[in-house]
Design an enzyme around this catalytic site. Structure first.
Site, PDB file in Angstrom:
ATOM      1  CB  CYS A 139      40.043  46.233   0.971  1.00  0.00           C
ATOM      2  SG  CYS A 139      41.171  47.680   0.113  1.00  0.00           S
TER       3      CYS A 139
ATOM      4  NE  ARG B 221      42.760  42.752  -9.322  1.00  0.00           N
ATOM      5  CZ  ARG B 221      43.502  43.515  -8.648  1.00  0.00           C
ATOM      6  NH1 ARG B 221      44.771  43.696  -8.967  1.00  0.00           N
ATOM      7  NH2 ARG B 221      43.201  44.128  -7.203  1.00  0.00           N
TER       8      ARG B 221
ATOM      9  CE  LYS C  49      46.450  51.898  -9.166  1.00  0.00           C
ATOM     10  NZ  LYS C  49      45.633  51.675  -8.416  1.00  0.00           N
TER      11      LYS C  49
ATOM     12  CE  LYS D 135      44.174  49.849 -12.299  1.00  0.00           C
ATOM     13  NZ  LYS D 135      43.004  50.356 -11.404  1.00  0.00           N
TER      14      LYS D 135
ATOM     15  CB  CYS E  52      35.736  48.867  -4.356  1.00  0.00           C
ATOM     16  SG  CYS E  52      35.736  49.679  -2.689  1.00  0.00           S
TER      17      CYS E  52
ATOM     18  CB  CYS F 244      39.867  53.813   0.211  1.00  0.00           C
ATOM     19  SG  CYS F 244      40.794  53.134  -1.147  1.00  0.00           S
TER      20      CYS F 244
ATOM     21  NE  ARG G 151      48.254  46.911 -11.045  1.00  0.00           N
ATOM     22  CZ  ARG G 151      47.856  47.308  -9.760  1.00  0.00           C
ATOM     23  NH1 ARG G 151      46.530  47.125  -9.476  1.00  0.00           N
ATOM     24  NH2 ARG G 151      48.637  47.749  -9.037  1.00  0.00           N
TER      25      ARG G 151
ATOM     26  CB  CYS H 298      39.091  49.576  -6.570  1.00  0.00           C
ATOM     27  SG  CYS H 298      40.868  49.506  -6.277  1.00  0.00           S
TER      28      CYS H 298
END
Length: 572
Positions: free
Chosen positions: A442, A84, A216, A218, A436, A481, A154, A485
């Protein structure tokens, strides 16, 4: 753990999550990645390096469609990486586009460029011998993948079309500044991938700390009234406040996030809290210290409760806010008025203040590839070969051809139409749907998403037509899931994968993206949730108030109860 001092509200005797050991022992994210690159016995990365490459912008994956057959042949899974890129605000120049197009053709398994909900692009299917070449190619055209995954801040999102007005241009500039300010300072990326000179001196991470963040993180910059970046999906958001067309500062929203874990009532999606307004000159200080408080207060024992949203719910938003003010030496002012009235991209041509034009293209699932009858990838390449402006990737997986002079509009549009990049037959429902990546690449996917979405859209379109509302749309999202995302937890109707062909069905988000939906049906197959959707669309068509969206309708009718406080309402 030199940067983490357990607060009394955390258990000081509890054992840290293993990721904390991993980061501590990584030598500032180096690990033994270079040694693994030379290992020809396996196509993957070993032990800690499997996790550490994420900080360098990559995830190790394999093609799950062929995994059983390879196992029969006594072969390991076909390991490869997804990369990414870091592209604050989603801006990419034509020469950069041509470079990534060429690499996708020549050195990836799938040949595609994938536009993502993080307003950037991904390569899928890069085999180990090509990984270093990939990073060096990106560096040669001014792109990197530093900190697009892992426990760091990110890729910073920004409202698209920043040249549409001076305000948009300023917002993009702040997105870029925030991205640079919060980047890891370690030299590991340059040393490993770019043959950077090694140094024996000790790295320092004054903002992220030597063990980086607990989870993470964002960040977005957005301009009301369009909430196209879905601010409530993010830890930190800067909502632009303008006076007389000039940016004067930001309302700061903290603590949004959508990921959860099936069956764990201590996890939930959550909206961000509005901390208040700050003038422009304090923007970077506030960004830094929202991060530093989360760094020090976040849960490093249980990663499922390590995101900023849980830190706010553990310590209280007021305490978190006060600590940010103390560290930054800045007091939040009362929030300035703003309103989100819609989200999503504006398709077609828009003229900017400088007389240049911008064409927004709908890219289903963000997958740029040459499909039968729709050679999208070839079309983008041909446009890039003549385009004098730039491209802008959106947070909704679409692409803007930006900065087109009036005399070139017809040529650009002709190329777009010839290659299927403009299809007048695309319905509003198709444009309002998102998925996603999910299977086959994935490793977290439990059910189909990207590959399933086209047929789900067709069935939803048929239901809308059946009830005489074919020109209407529902913000529909499907994910493989519960990790968030595809942002299904901000949809009017969201499907979250539970197992092969099975989904949890959520209802009640709104068109503005300011409400979390609630579980309506659990672990059901297509026949069941489409039957429910059929009935609900019928009721909506006949019983709705003027201009009432589907999500607002199901809340008003009590079909699901409104989620006001996620911690108490989402699982109730």
């Amino acid at each position: 753990m030199s940067d983490y001092k357990p607060n009394s509200k955390h258990d000081p005797e509890a054992k840290f999550a293993d990721n904390e050991r991993l980061k501590t022992q990584s030598n500032f994210l180096r690990g033994t990645i270079e040694t693994d690159l030379k290992d020809q016995i396996t196509g993957g990365f070993n032990a800690d390096n499997f996790q550490l490459i994420r900080f360098h912008g990559m995830y190790q994956q394999d093609d799950r469609d062929i995994r059983p057959e390879r196992a029969k042949q006594k072969l390991e899974p076909l390991h490869n990486v997804m990369l990414r890129a870091r592209m604050p605000g989603g801006i990419i120049k034509p020469q950069q586009w041509l470079a990534i197009d060429k690499f996708a053709d020549e050195k990836t398994m799938y040949g595609s460029i994938r536009l993502t909900t993080r307003q950037t692009f991904q390569f899928h299917g890069v085999l180990k011998p090509n990984i270093k070449d990939m990073h060096q190619m990106l560096n040669s055209v001014g792109i990197d993948s530093i900190a697009t995954a892992g426990d760091v801040n990110r890729n910073v999102l920004c409202t698209t079309n920043p040249v549409e007005s001076e305000l948009h241009q300023e917002a993009y500039q702040w997105a870029a500044k925030i991205s640079e300010h919060l980047l890891p300072k370690t030299r590991a990326y340059a040393e490993i991938w770019l043959n950077g000179e090694k140094s024996e001196s000790t790295d320092e991470e004054p903002i992220l700390g030597s063990t980086y963040l607990p989870r993470k993180f964002k960040t977005t910059v957005t301009i009301p009234p369009n909430n196209e970046v879905d601010v409530h999906a993010n830890d930190l958001n800067f909502v632009a406040i303008a006076e007389n067309g000039k940016l004067i500062g930001f309302n700061v929203l903290v603590g949004g996030g959508l990921a959860m874990t099936h069956g764990d009532v201590n996890t939930y999606p959550r909206k961000a809290d509005d901390f208040g307004f700050v003038p422009l000159e304090h923007t970077l200080a506030i960004a830094e210290h929202v991060v530093s408080v989360q760094r020090d207060w976040g849960n490093r024992v249980n990663r499922k409760n390590a995101k900023t949203k849980y830190t706010l719910d553990t310590f209280g938003s007021d305490a978190f806010k006060a600590e940010v003010e103390k560290r930054a030496g800045v007091k939040f002012e009362p929030s300035r008025d703003y309103e989100f009235t819609h989200r999503g991209d504006r398709f077609g041509w828009v003229e900017g203040i400088d007389g240049k034009h911008h064409l927004t293209l709908f890219i289903q699932n963000g997958r740029i590839l040459d499909f039968p009858g729709k050679p999208l990838k070839t079309g983008c390449r041909k446009i890039a070969e003549i385009h004098q402006g730039d491209f802008r990737m959106t947070a909704n997986q679409n692409l803007i051809i930006a900065g087109v002079p009036a005399q070139q509009k017809a040529t650009i549009e002709k190329l777009a139409r010839e290659h299927g990049l403009i299809d007048d037959g695309d319905s509003e429902q198709r444009k309002a749907s998102m998925a996603c990546v999910s299977l086959p690449t994935c490793p977290l996917a439990m059910a189909e998403a990207e590959r399933y979405l086209p047929s789900l859209i067709e069935k939803t379109e048929a239901l809308l037509a059946k009830h005489n509302v074919a020109d209407e749309h529902i913000i529909l999202r499907v994910v493989g899931c519960p990790n968030g995302c595809g942002r299904a937890m901000l949809a009017e109707a969201g499907l979250v994968g539970k197992g092969p062909g099975k989904y949890n069905f959520y209802l009640g988000g709104n068109r503005e993206g300011t409400r979390i939906p609630k579980l309506y049906l659990e672990n059901v197959g297509e026949e069941t949730y489409l039957e429910a959707l059929d009935e609900l669309i019928g009721r909506w068509a006949n019983e709705r108030e003027q201009d009432e969206g589907f999500g607002d309708f199901v809340i008003r009718q009590g079909i699901v109860t409104e989620v006001k406080v996620s911690k108490t309402d989402f699982h109730a």
